[in-house]
Design an enzyme around this catalytic site. Sequence first.
Site, PDB file in Angstrom:
ATOM      1  N   ARG A 153      -5.267  -4.566   5.936  1.00 30.95           N
ATOM      2  CA  ARG A 153      -5.868  -5.855   6.301  1.00 30.95           C
ATOM      3  C   ARG A 153      -7.276  -6.021   5.747  1.00 30.95           C
ATOM      4  O   ARG A 153      -7.918  -7.048   5.962  1.00 30.95           O
ATOM      5  CB  ARG A 153      -5.838  -6.032   7.817  1.00 30.95           C
ATOM      6  CG  ARG A 153      -6.473  -4.896   8.598  1.00 30.95           C
ATOM      7  CD  ARG A 153      -6.065  -4.942  10.065  1.00 30.95           C
ATOM      8  NE  ARG A 153      -6.541  -3.798  10.827  1.00 30.95           N
ATOM      9  CZ  ARG A 153      -5.916  -2.630  10.929  1.00 30.95           C
ATOM     10  NH1 ARG A 153      -4.772  -2.448  10.293  1.00 30.95           N
ATOM     11  NH2 ARG A 153      -6.407  -1.664  11.667  1.00 30.95           N
ATOM     12  N   HIS A 213      -5.762 -33.360  17.336  1.00 32.16           N
ATOM     13  CA  HIS A 213      -4.667 -34.206  17.798  1.00 32.16           C
ATOM     14  C   HIS A 213      -3.507 -33.372  18.319  1.00 32.16           C
ATOM     15  O   HIS A 213      -2.373 -33.829  18.371  1.00 32.16           O
ATOM     16  CB  HIS A 213      -4.227 -35.131  16.665  1.00 32.16           C
ATOM     17  CG  HIS A 213      -5.347 -35.999  16.198  1.00 32.16           C
ATOM     18  ND1 HIS A 213      -5.616 -37.224  16.776  1.00 32.16           N
ATOM     19  CD2 HIS A 213      -6.316 -35.790  15.278  1.00 32.16           C
ATOM     20  CE1 HIS A 213      -6.690 -37.751  16.186  1.00 32.16           C
ATOM     21  NE2 HIS A 213      -7.134 -36.886  15.283  1.00 32.16           N
ATOM     22  N   GLU A 266      10.484  -4.689   4.585  1.00 35.93           N
ATOM     23  CA  GLU A 266      10.552  -6.103   4.178  1.00 35.93           C
ATOM     24  C   GLU A 266      10.255  -6.233   2.678  1.00 35.93           C
ATOM     25  O   GLU A 266      10.972  -6.906   1.933  1.00 35.93           O
ATOM     26  CB  GLU A 266       9.525  -6.953   4.945  1.00 35.93           C
ATOM     27  CG  GLU A 266       9.800  -7.103   6.417  1.00 35.93           C
ATOM     28  CD  GLU A 266       9.125  -6.032   7.276  1.00 35.93           C
ATOM     29  OE1 GLU A 266       8.849  -4.926   6.754  1.00 35.93           O
ATOM     30  OE2 GLU A 266       8.895  -6.301   8.469  1.00 35.93           O
ATOM     31  N   LYS A 297       0.839  -1.200   0.000  1.00 30.97           N
ATOM     32  CA  LYS A 297       0.000   0.000   0.000  1.00 30.97           C
ATOM     33  C   LYS A 297       0.875   1.251   0.000  1.00 30.97           C
ATOM     34  O   LYS A 297       0.683   2.165  -0.778  1.00 30.97           O
ATOM     35  CB  LYS A 297      -0.918  -0.049   1.224  1.00 30.97           C
ATOM     36  CG  LYS A 297      -1.832   1.133   1.341  1.00 30.97           C
ATOM     37  CD  LYS A 297      -2.804   0.966   2.506  1.00 30.97           C
ATOM     38  CE  LYS A 297      -3.515   2.283   2.766  1.00 30.97           C
ATOM     39  NZ  LYS A 297      -4.469   2.219   3.870  1.00 30.97           N
ATOM     40  N   LYS A 350       9.303  -0.566  14.123  1.00 32.62           N
ATOM     41  CA  LYS A 350       9.866  -0.245  12.800  1.00 32.62           C
ATOM     42  C   LYS A 350      10.944   0.827  12.935  1.00 32.62           C
ATOM     43  O   LYS A 350      12.007   0.737  12.326  1.00 32.62           O
ATOM     44  CB  LYS A 350       8.767   0.292  11.870  1.00 32.62           C
ATOM     45  CG  LYS A 350       7.752  -0.719  11.411  1.00 32.62           C
ATOM     46  CD  LYS A 350       6.822  -0.051  10.387  1.00 32.62           C
ATOM     47  CE  LYS A 350       5.618  -0.925  10.077  1.00 32.62           C
ATOM     48  NZ  LYS A 350       4.637  -0.271   9.230  1.00 32.62           N
ATOM     49  N   GLU A 409      -4.843  -6.735  14.630  1.00 29.98           N
ATOM     50  CA  GLU A 409      -4.330  -5.414  14.265  1.00 29.98           C
ATOM     51  C   GLU A 409      -5.479  -4.395  14.338  1.00 29.98           C
ATOM     52  O   GLU A 409      -5.255  -3.218  14.616  1.00 29.98           O
ATOM     53  CB  GLU A 409      -3.711  -5.429  12.858  1.00 29.98           C
ATOM     54  CG  GLU A 409      -2.743  -4.276  12.629  1.00 29.98           C
ATOM     55  CD  GLU A 409      -1.942  -4.370  11.336  1.00 29.98           C
ATOM     56  OE1 GLU A 409      -2.526  -4.156  10.260  1.00 29.98           O
ATOM     57  OE2 GLU A 409      -0.730  -4.650  11.388  1.00 29.98           O
TER      58      GLU A 409
HETATM   59  O1  F6P Z   1       3.120  -2.983   9.779  1.00 30.03           O
HETATM   60  C1  F6P Z   1       1.771  -3.158   9.620  1.00 30.03           C
HETATM   61  C2  F6P Z   1       1.302  -2.812   8.251  1.00 30.03           C
HETATM   62  O2  F6P Z   1       1.226  -1.441   8.084  1.00 30.03           O
HETATM   63  C3  F6P Z   1      -0.027  -3.478   7.949  1.00 30.03           C
HETATM   64  O3  F6P Z   1      -1.100  -2.762   8.422  1.00 30.03           O
HETATM   65  C4  F6P Z   1       0.027  -3.620   6.483  1.00 30.03           C
HETATM   66  O4  F6P Z   1      -0.899  -4.555   6.018  1.00 30.03           O
HETATM   67  C5  F6P Z   1       1.457  -4.066   6.304  1.00 30.03           C
HETATM   68  O5  F6P Z   1       2.184  -3.322   7.252  1.00 30.03           O
HETATM   69  C6  F6P Z   1       2.036  -3.880   4.936  1.00 30.03           C
HETATM   70  O6  F6P Z   1       2.003  -2.542   4.534  1.00 30.03           O
HETATM   71  P1  F6P Z   1       2.218  -2.131   3.018  1.00 30.03           P
HETATM   72  O7  F6P Z   1       1.133  -2.749   2.226  1.00 30.03           O
HETATM   73  O8  F6P Z   1       2.163  -0.639   3.009  1.00 30.03           O
HETATM   74  O9  F6P Z   1       3.566  -2.636   2.587  1.00 30.03           O
END
Ligand code: F6P
Length: 542
Positions: free
Chosen positions: A270, A386, A213, A207, A506, A355
């Site tokens: 989310r 199980h 990451e 987004k 972060k 979240e």
């Molecule tokens: O760290 C949480 C978050 O902001 C989530 O709410 C979101 O889904 C995820 O990181 C990934 O964010 P982006 O789509 O901006 O990479």
Amino acid sequence: MPDTLKNLPQFQALSSHFETLKDTHLRDLFASDPARGKTLTVEGAGLYLDYSKNRITAETVDLLLNLARACELPSRIESMFSGEKINLTEGRAVLHTALRSPADANVLVDGENVIPEVHAVLDKMSAFCDRVRNGSWVGHTGKPIRNIVNIGIGGSDLGPVMAYEALKSFSQRDLTFRFISNVDATDFAEAVVDLDPMETLFIVASKTFTTIETMTNANTARAWLLHQIGGDESAIAKHFVALSTNSEKVSEFGIDTANMFEFWDWVGGRYSMDSAIGLSTMLAIGPKGFREMLSGFRQMDEHFRTAPLEKNLPVLMGMLSVWYSNFFGVETTAVLPYEQYLKRFPAYLQQLTMESNGKSTTVDGRKVNYETGLIYWGEPGTNGQHSFYQLIHQGTRLIPCDFIAFGKSLNPIGSHHDILIANVLAQSEALAFGKTAEEVKSEGTQDWLVPHRVFEGNRPSNTLFGDEMSPAMLGKLVALYEHSVYVQSVIWNIDAFDQWGVELGKVLAKAIIPELSGESDGELQHDSSTNALIERYRKMRR
Ligand code: F6P
């Protein structure tokens, strides 16, 4: 919200009611009202919810709905659908429901109808997916794309991977799908180990297009591709597309914005699996299947918006969570799909629920004096039986369970499905009714062993029944939980749509990265534990 939750007379009425009901056994509730297995049920949007095995009476439901009304739930539902800026701390509308609205709908954000844009993106996605699926979108060397790798994390991963697994039976089987989320390079290395880069399309799903990451993995993917083809940057356009709200950052990364599928700040991460973030889902099941999924979402939206509170699945499920959380002091809920295709559904729900409702400050900035968000967890049945069910049956904690099952299997082989369904029914029955010492003794069990073999019972559960797994069914299920989460947040008076709690880690990680590599070699300024761990890591790292 007229007053703090606990001061509301409707909350206090529930407290008194709880005192009269808290020790009543489900055995007695069923004995005194044998019809409850039929009356405490509700059907909506093609999903049947049996909530009779909860520690409630019809009066409990009335009182919970009185509380919902006191918290102005009906008008709060309307506020969401109509695009009011209910995500107060971020000043945003919350309109995942607009993503599945029909083309002739009219949903205004800042005075502008967003529906034409939503459908324009869906059409662009459809045209692209058709080309990839029929082999006419070719890679840099002219080979058709056969591998699709989604790079994203959180909402940009959990929805896509869950939906891919859930709808595998409807997917184009000659396409391979992989999902990379973790910044641990192992995730990347293992995902691409057997892929031909010339046949691989990377979807960078973010987004914000700033998530460390995702950007790290996307850069690694770019380097991997360029390395294989001798560094020709023009290959990027054929092998990378972006899903984002941030066109500037997408261009900076080197992806042509013609290959970007857009969504908007009024879609929470989310809540985004039915936006452009669902491109991998559309590639897997095709544009028609994706639109069927959207229609499932829409049916549950309509149900949530129009059904009376007492017949409203998300409202009832949400209010039951409030009942257990705020009166029984329950901390967790297990989600137990008896459907292998839903194996990632509990993981998906963890972000959606935790979240969203993992907050301890009300929308008007006060610290809550009651419990909020439950911990969600689970595994598909029968595997969980199980493993951890022992604790649910005989442990000291009360863990309400959501069982999810379907009338038909997509793989009807022999008697598998009857055995599966017999198990889900047996589990909810055993949890509710247990087995008394008398019953255990009457089976000839030796006295010393009796206490170990007693099942107390009185452990609550919901059972959700659907016809069979399908794109539409997945949409209904996801929307059901989305709305149930919102219902809970309205009662708790918290913002279900922000996530400030993820920020601090972060920021700290950004500061620590150069300290690990030695890039920043000044004196470490953390606490003594963090300092010592950094020093130890510096000695261990390659
Ligand atoms: O760290 C949480 C978050 O902001 C989530 O709410 C979101 O889904 C995820 O990181 C990934 O964010 P982006 O789509 O901006 O990479």
